[in-house]
Motif scaffolding. Sequence first.
Motif, PDB file in Angstrom:
ATOM      1  N   SER A 313       0.799  -1.302  -0.058  1.00 61.64           N
ATOM      2  CA  SER A 313       0.082   0.019  -0.027  1.00 61.64           C
ATOM      3  C   SER A 313       1.016   1.271  -0.066  1.00 61.64           C
ATOM      4  O   SER A 313       0.309   2.407  -0.203  1.00 61.64           O
ATOM      5  CB  SER A 313      -0.884   0.089   1.016  1.00 61.64           C
ATOM      6  OG  SER A 313      -0.122   0.182   2.474  1.00 61.64           O
ATOM      7  N   LEU A 314       2.293   1.201   0.251  1.00 62.54           N
ATOM      8  CA  LEU A 314       2.946   2.310   0.433  1.00 62.54           C
ATOM      9  C   LEU A 314       3.606   2.525  -1.195  1.00 62.54           C
ATOM     10  O   LEU A 314       4.081   1.527  -1.464  1.00 62.54           O
ATOM     11  CB  LEU A 314       4.072   2.076   1.365  1.00 62.54           C
ATOM     12  CG  LEU A 314       3.234   1.667   2.729  1.00 62.54           C
ATOM     13  CD1 LEU A 314       4.640   1.321   3.760  1.00 62.54           C
ATOM     14  CD2 LEU A 314       2.689   2.875   3.431  1.00 62.54           C
ATOM     15  N   SER A 315       4.044   3.953  -1.267  1.00 64.51           N
ATOM     16  CA  SER A 315       4.998   4.159  -2.522  1.00 64.51           C
ATOM     17  C   SER A 315       6.115   3.454  -2.419  1.00 64.51           C
ATOM     18  O   SER A 315       6.811   3.129  -1.427  1.00 64.51           O
ATOM     19  CB  SER A 315       4.977   5.670  -2.605  1.00 64.51           C
ATOM     20  OG  SER A 315       5.912   5.933  -3.679  1.00 64.51           O
ATOM     21  N   THR A 316       6.470   3.152  -3.581  1.00 65.14           N
ATOM     22  CA  THR A 316       7.914   2.723  -3.691  1.00 65.14           C
ATOM     23  C   THR A 316       9.037   3.392  -3.668  1.00 65.14           C
ATOM     24  O   THR A 316      10.344   3.400  -3.451  1.00 65.14           O
ATOM     25  CB  THR A 316       7.900   1.512  -5.097  1.00 65.14           C
ATOM     26  OG1 THR A 316       7.608   2.522  -6.263  1.00 65.14           O
ATOM     27  CG2 THR A 316       7.055   0.619  -5.085  1.00 65.14           C
ATOM     28  N   PRO A 334       7.816  -4.199  -1.375  1.00 68.62           N
ATOM     29  CA  PRO A 334       7.557  -5.266  -0.280  1.00 68.62           C
ATOM     30  C   PRO A 334       8.353  -6.669  -0.986  1.00 68.62           C
ATOM     31  O   PRO A 334       8.503  -6.658  -2.245  1.00 68.62           O
ATOM     32  CB  PRO A 334       6.092  -5.320  -0.368  1.00 68.62           C
ATOM     33  CG  PRO A 334       5.585  -4.714  -1.663  1.00 68.62           C
ATOM     34  CD  PRO A 334       6.618  -3.801  -2.078  1.00 68.62           C
ATOM     35  N   VAL A 335       8.512  -7.333   0.171  1.00 71.62           N
ATOM     36  CA  VAL A 335       9.276  -8.546  -0.338  1.00 71.62           C
ATOM     37  C   VAL A 335       8.375  -9.375  -1.248  1.00 71.62           C
ATOM     38  O   VAL A 335       9.327 -10.136  -2.123  1.00 71.62           O
ATOM     39  CB  VAL A 335       9.620  -9.611   1.058  1.00 71.62           C
ATOM     40  CG1 VAL A 335       8.322 -10.015   1.639  1.00 71.62           C
ATOM     41  CG2 VAL A 335      10.575 -10.663   0.629  1.00 71.62           C
ATOM     42  N   GLY A 336       7.219  -9.365  -1.259  1.00 74.61           N
ATOM     43  CA  GLY A 336       6.373 -10.294  -2.188  1.00 74.61           C
ATOM     44  C   GLY A 336       6.662  -9.846  -3.658  1.00 74.61           C
ATOM     45  O   GLY A 336       6.764 -10.841  -4.596  1.00 74.61           O
ATOM     46  N   ARG A 402       9.864   0.244  14.004  1.00 75.37           N
ATOM     47  CA  ARG A 402       8.427   0.338  13.902  1.00 75.37           C
ATOM     48  C   ARG A 402       7.816  -0.448  12.758  1.00 75.37           C
ATOM     49  O   ARG A 402       6.607   0.011  12.487  1.00 75.37           O
ATOM     50  CB  ARG A 402       8.301   1.893  13.810  1.00 75.37           C
ATOM     51  CG  ARG A 402       8.505   2.877  14.836  1.00 75.37           C
ATOM     52  CD  ARG A 402       8.540   4.503  14.475  1.00 75.37           C
ATOM     53  NE  ARG A 402       7.480   5.146  14.367  1.00 75.37           N
ATOM     54  CZ  ARG A 402       6.389   5.447  15.127  1.00 75.37           C
ATOM     55  NH1 ARG A 402       6.753   5.702  16.410  1.00 75.37           N
ATOM     56  NH2 ARG A 402       5.408   5.896  14.664  1.00 75.37           N
ATOM     57  N   ASN A 403       8.739  -1.210  12.352  1.00 74.39           N
ATOM     58  CA  ASN A 403       8.068  -2.001  11.110  1.00 74.39           C
ATOM     59  C   ASN A 403       7.598  -1.025   9.851  1.00 74.39           C
ATOM     60  O   ASN A 403       6.594  -1.720   9.283  1.00 74.39           O
ATOM     61  CB  ASN A 403       7.184  -2.936  11.535  1.00 74.39           C
ATOM     62  CG  ASN A 403       6.779  -3.995  10.493  1.00 74.39           C
ATOM     63  OD1 ASN A 403       7.593  -4.379   9.712  1.00 74.39           O
ATOM     64  ND2 ASN A 403       5.510  -4.366  10.439  1.00 74.39           N
ATOM     65  N   GLU A 404       8.286   0.191   9.669  1.00 72.60           N
ATOM     66  CA  GLU A 404       7.622   0.882   8.350  1.00 72.60           C
ATOM     67  C   GLU A 404       8.662   0.399   7.158  1.00 72.60           C
ATOM     68  O   GLU A 404       8.110   0.546   6.127  1.00 72.60           O
ATOM     69  CB  GLU A 404       8.073   2.367   8.861  1.00 72.60           C
ATOM     70  CG  GLU A 404       7.242   2.933   9.886  1.00 72.60           C
ATOM     71  CD  GLU A 404       7.800   4.124  10.368  1.00 72.60           C
ATOM     72  OE1 GLU A 404       8.586   4.782   9.732  1.00 72.60           O
ATOM     73  OE2 GLU A 404       6.998   4.794  11.294  1.00 72.60           O
TER      74      GLU A 404
END
Length: 431
Positions: A313-316, A334-336, A402-404
């Motif tokens: 959901s976050l910008s690359t 993301p890792v996926g 913070r797992n951001e």
Amino acid sequence: MSSIRESETLTIAEAVSRLMRDGMPFRLEAYDGSSAGPVDAPFTARLVNERGLAYLMTAPGDLGFARAFVSGDLELDGVSLADPYEMMALVQSRLRLRMPGPAELLQVVRSLGLSNLKPPPPPPEEHQPRWRRMVEGLRHSKARDAEAIHHHYDVSNRFYEIVLGPSMAYTCAVFPDEDATLEQAQFEKFDLVCRKLGLKPGDRLLDVGCGWGGMVRHAAEHYGVQALGVTLSRQQAEWAQQAIKDAGLDHLAEVRFGDYRDVEEEGFDAVSSIGLLEHIGVRNYPDYFTFLQGKLRVGGRMLNHCITRRDGSLSTKAGAFIDRYVFPDGELAPVGTIVTAMHDHGLEVRHVEDLREHYALTLRDWCRNLEQGWDDALGEVSLGVAKVWGLYMAGSRLAFERNEIGLHQVLGVKVGADGDAQMPLRPTWGS
């Protein structure tokens, strides 16, 4: 909140206070003599001139703060310039902004000065915006990638020695336990990569984006591997080649200055990519993995180690501060996305590991090194550059905690036409 009178002129501190939903978690002092916030706050932000105010008004958020701070127009008392982690943690946990109504917002802007809505020239430490980088070529072209790498890595090898320590490893370490030193953790990182790749004497390794050659030297010295490293930083290549010579590894190891896409050799037993994918660009993942799997023999393994986004959901694209001051054109996925790209372009993914907490510990130790070597660092770079590094590393540490953002190692193998991956039934590299 008192009633709004459009004719009322607010002080700088009053105007800023109007934007705080839960009050100010720090002390603010401004050049107009006004102040706000607790007198016993753990740190004080001092706005020393109008240019600093203009930076904050024209680029609200991390970019404006960075400009004012790096230029010296915003001073911080009670904060370590080399490690502002505590300050950043406090601000992120307690600072809450509110959006005032139109009339109140107009009053705030008028009080701060309409003339301050004209952006001042940015500090010299800032890289040019994305639209101006087009003169260097399209995003992630060879020329533009070379300039981006030059901006961040060709600073001063001595400065990097101060920050990174003897290993000169500028990627996430792997801490075997919480009491491990940074050097022990960097050794463990390189050794873990070697074990995952199944390296043995006589194997050929290609390490792309090799930095100062830490992986190349480790594989050659401890596994008897013929190792080739490639980096776009001339200063890194020169330092690495000297380190290889000093270690007596000339017969096994080499680091070249150049683009990994220019490597002509093939048939490698293993490829390692440690901290390069962040510079590649997500749309280039297919070409990247296709090229590198093409360098492997059947049964050869590739280990990709890189920073990742928490989710899709976050910008690359990197935020404004990181893009302008740290990693121009950097992108995170993301890792996926990485796993899919590897699977779709010639590599069967066999293992994925998240090392997010390890990067927070790594950054903690880099900040500690910068703090201890602050005076020496200022002999190598400007005060502005040193401030950028403190902000960037402390902020990144907080983001990992913070797992951001995360850090993943993804191991793939080039499978033969008969389905033979030449892999053991179970992992052999340990935890």
